[in-house]
Write a protein that holds these residues in place. Structure first.
Motif, PDB file in Angstrom:
ATOM      1  N   ALA A 166      52.871 114.544  32.049  1.00 29.83           N
ATOM      2  CA  ALA A 166      52.270 114.194  30.761  1.00 29.83           C
ATOM      3  C   ALA A 166      52.082 112.687  30.631  1.00 29.83           C
ATOM      4  CB  ALA A 166      53.141 114.722  29.626  1.00 29.83           C
ATOM      5  N   ALA A 167      53.093 111.917  31.070  1.00 29.85           N
ATOM      6  CA  ALA A 167      52.959 110.453  31.010  1.00 29.85           C
ATOM      7  C   ALA A 167      51.834 109.972  31.930  1.00 29.85           C
ATOM      8  CB  ALA A 167      54.283 109.805  31.404  1.00 29.85           C
ATOM      9  N   GLU A 168      51.730 110.572  33.113  1.00 34.02           N
ATOM     10  CA  GLU A 168      50.657 110.181  34.023  1.00 34.02           C
ATOM     11  C   GLU A 168      49.291 110.506  33.449  1.00 34.02           C
ATOM     12  OE1 GLU A 168      49.223 111.142  38.621  1.00 34.02           O
ATOM     13  OE2 GLU A 168      50.985 112.117  37.756  1.00 34.02           O
ATOM     14  N   ALA A 169      49.166 111.687  32.843  1.00 36.65           N
ATOM     15  CA  ALA A 169      47.880 112.058  32.254  1.00 36.65           C
ATOM     16  C   ALA A 169      47.527 111.150  31.077  1.00 36.65           C
ATOM     17  CB  ALA A 169      47.923 113.519  31.802  1.00 36.65           C
ATOM     18  N   GLU A 170      48.536 110.794  30.260  1.00 40.58           N
ATOM     19  CA  GLU A 170      48.276 109.902  29.139  1.00 40.58           C
ATOM     20  C   GLU A 170      47.843 108.521  29.615  1.00 40.58           C
ATOM     21  OE1 GLU A 170      50.547 108.256  25.104  1.00 40.58           O
ATOM     22  OE2 GLU A 170      51.580 109.516  26.562  1.00 40.58           O
ATOM     23  N   ALA A 171      48.492 108.006  30.651  1.00 44.11           N
ATOM     24  CA  ALA A 171      48.101 106.707  31.199  1.00 44.11           C
ATOM     25  C   ALA A 171      46.675 106.756  31.755  1.00 44.11           C
ATOM     26  CB  ALA A 171      49.080 106.278  32.281  1.00 44.11           C
ATOM     27  N   ALA A 172      46.332 107.852  32.416  1.00 41.78           N
ATOM     28  CA  ALA A 172      44.971 107.977  32.950  1.00 41.78           C
ATOM     29  C   ALA A 172      43.941 108.028  31.827  1.00 41.78           C
ATOM     30  CB  ALA A 172      44.880 109.232  33.822  1.00 41.78           C
ATOM     31  N   ARG A 173      44.271 108.745  30.736  1.00 40.91           N
ATOM     32  CA  ARG A 173      43.342 108.800  29.605  1.00 40.91           C
ATOM     33  C   ARG A 173      43.177 107.435  28.953  1.00 40.91           C
ATOM     34  NH1 ARG A 173      46.023 113.787  28.670  1.00 40.91           N
ATOM     35  NH2 ARG A 173      47.426 112.773  27.196  1.00 40.91           N
ATOM     36  N   GLU A 174      44.282 106.690  28.803  1.00 39.13           N
ATOM     37  CA  GLU A 174      44.178 105.355  28.219  1.00 39.13           C
ATOM     38  C   GLU A 174      43.353 104.428  29.101  1.00 39.13           C
ATOM     39  OE1 GLU A 174      48.114 103.987  27.546  1.00 39.13           O
ATOM     40  OE2 GLU A 174      48.487 105.302  25.830  1.00 39.13           O
ATOM     41  N   ALA A 175      43.524 104.538  30.414  1.00 39.10           N
ATOM     42  CA  ALA A 175      42.727 103.703  31.315  1.00 39.10           C
ATOM     43  C   ALA A 175      41.244 104.029  31.194  1.00 39.10           C
ATOM     44  CB  ALA A 175      43.210 103.900  32.759  1.00 39.10           C
ATOM     45  N   ARG A 176      40.923 105.314  31.134  1.00 43.43           N
ATOM     46  CA  ARG A 176      39.517 105.688  30.965  1.00 43.43           C
ATOM     47  C   ARG A 176      38.969 105.217  29.624  1.00 43.43           C
ATOM     48  NH1 ARG A 176      41.318 110.598  33.362  1.00 43.43           N
ATOM     49  NH2 ARG A 176      41.444 111.560  31.299  1.00 43.43           N
ATOM     50  N   ALA A 177      39.795 105.268  28.567  1.00 42.28           N
ATOM     51  CA  ALA A 177      39.340 104.811  27.253  1.00 42.28           C
ATOM     52  C   ALA A 177      39.055 103.308  27.263  1.00 42.28           C
ATOM     53  CB  ALA A 177      40.390 105.142  26.198  1.00 42.28           C
ATOM     54  N   LYS A 178      39.912 102.548  27.946  1.00 44.84           N
ATOM     55  CA  LYS A 178      39.679 101.105  28.028  1.00 44.84           C
ATOM     56  C   LYS A 178      38.408 100.798  28.808  1.00 44.84           C
ATOM     57  CE  LYS A 178      44.532  99.725  27.589  1.00 44.84           C
ATOM     58  NZ  LYS A 178      45.687  99.059  28.246  1.00 44.84           N
ATOM     59  N   VAL A 179      38.185 101.519  29.877  1.00 42.80           N
ATOM     60  CA  VAL A 179      36.964 101.296  30.656  1.00 42.80           C
ATOM     61  C   VAL A 179      35.732 101.634  29.823  1.00 42.80           C
ATOM     62  CG1 VAL A 179      35.676 102.090  32.669  1.00 42.80           C
ATOM     63  CG2 VAL A 179      38.111 101.640  32.869  1.00 42.80           C
ATOM     64  N   ILE A 180      35.796 102.725  29.083  1.00 43.58           N
ATOM     65  CA  ILE A 180      34.655 103.117  28.250  1.00 43.58           C
ATOM     66  C   ILE A 180      34.416 102.086  27.151  1.00 43.58           C
ATOM     67  CG2 ILE A 180      33.832 104.865  26.633  1.00 43.58           C
ATOM     68  CD1 ILE A 180      35.298 106.948  28.318  1.00 43.58           C
ATOM     69  N   ALA A 181      35.516 101.571  26.540  1.00 44.81           N
ATOM     70  CA  ALA A 181      35.356 100.551  25.502  1.00 44.81           C
ATOM     71  C   ALA A 181      34.764  99.269  26.075  1.00 44.81           C
ATOM     72  CB  ALA A 181      36.715 100.268  24.852  1.00 44.81           C
TER      73      ALA A 181
END
Length: 323
Positions: free
Chosen positions: A206-221
């Motif tokens: 779950a922590a790995e998936a959350e970190a991956a989602r945050e990284a994708r969100a930062k890239v999209i922003a």
């Protein structure tokens, strides 16, 4: 009689003759059969209730006479005849049977311990082999399914176990079907029900998936900021070509603000509009500061002279009264 020929390494041929079991019936079997028929005739019509048996449409009966399998295959569906005292039979259900494989603790190829359970569907394809070739086909199939589940999952990674359930189920089904074919059992379907992961592994994933989602969100922003900055640059270039466009933009902003029914409106005033007014004010101030004032001075009865002083009031037309 059946004859089988096998080739040897020297190029010859060896033949083996198989004698059917029915051909080796001895005198004891014949005597027992005759006695059974006589007993059935003497006990008519009561013996009819013991000699005629019925099997359902989904059942088959495998008959043994004096311990030997009778020729002709399985009987049924319907009515079949048995001799008292020397014949016994075994019913086999041909319907599809399902059972749950108990949860198995499996170590995957990437050294992760998981608990997996499954469900297996099978049916009897050959009643004779199901009775003769294996003591308990149901129990044997259950044990083989549990072993096959552990063996198949041990060759897969955790990611494959979670994403490729259909392929794993098909592989198990093929393996089980090949192993149970000599028993007359056909495995129709295998399904993996649940994959249980340890709590610590679940938290880590779950922590790995959350970190991956945050990284994708930062890239999209960041991509959005880059696109918006490019759009603003293009808009500023267009406005620089036409100064009136900036004023129209100001008016449009004022219109949008006024539509929200706010009591206070902050309207930006362009520097280009107040620049000339500021220059004129600064020029007027400099002129007032540098303008001279003529004041007459009388002294000693001689001719009058005037001195140049600046007006304390800043007014060049104002002169003090002469004495």
């Amino acid at each position: 009689m059946d004859t089988d020929c096998l080739s040897t390494e020297s190029g010859g041929c060896e033949c083996y003759v198989d004698v059917p079991e029915a051909d080796s019936i001895g005198c004891v079997e014949v005597l027992a059969t005759v006695c059974s028929i006589v007993l059935m005739v003497l006990t008519l019509p009561i013996s009819l209730f013991l000699c005629f048996k019925v099997v359902q449409e989904y059942e088959r009966a495998v008959i043994f006479r004096l311990g030997r399998l009778r020729s002709g295959g399985a009987r049924g569906p319907g009515v079949f005849f048995v001799l008292p005292c020397i014949d016994n039979y075994c019913k086999v259900d041909l319907r599809t049977v399902s059972f749950d494989v108990p949860p198995q603790e499996v170590l995957t190829r990437d050294s992760v311990t998981v608990s997996v359970d499954a469900v297996v569907y099978y049916r009897i394809r050959d009643p004779l082999n199901a009775v003769v070739q294996v003591a308990n086909y149901s129990h044997s199939t259950r044990l083989l399914a549990a072993t096959t589940l552990r063996n198949v999952l041990g060759t897969r990674n955790l990611s494959e176990l979670l994403t490729e359930r259909e392929a794993i189920s098909h592989s198990m089904q093929v393996t089980l079907d090949e192993a149970t074919d000599p028993w007359g059992v056909q495995v129709e379907r295998v399904e993996i029900k649940d994959v249980s992961l340890p709590d610590s592994l679940q938290r880590s994933m779950a922590a790995e998936a959350e970190a991956a989602r945050e990284a994708r969100a930062k890239v999209i922003a960041a991509e959005g900021e880059m696109k918006s900055s490019r759009a603003l640059k293009e808009a500023s270039d267009i406005m620089c070509e036409s100064p009136a466009a900036l004023q129209l933009r100001y008016l449009q902003t004022l219109s949008s603000i006024a539509g929200e029914k706010n009591s206070t409106i902050v309207f930006p005033l362009p520097i280009e509009l107040i620049g000339p007014l500021m220059n004129f004010t600064s020029t007027l101030g400099v002129q007032r500061t540098t303008a001279p004032a003529h004041i007459p001075v009388v002294g000693g009865g001689g001719p009058s002279t005037t001195t140049s002083t600046s007006s304390p009031l800043g007014d060049p037309g104002h002169q003090p009264p002469m004495e």
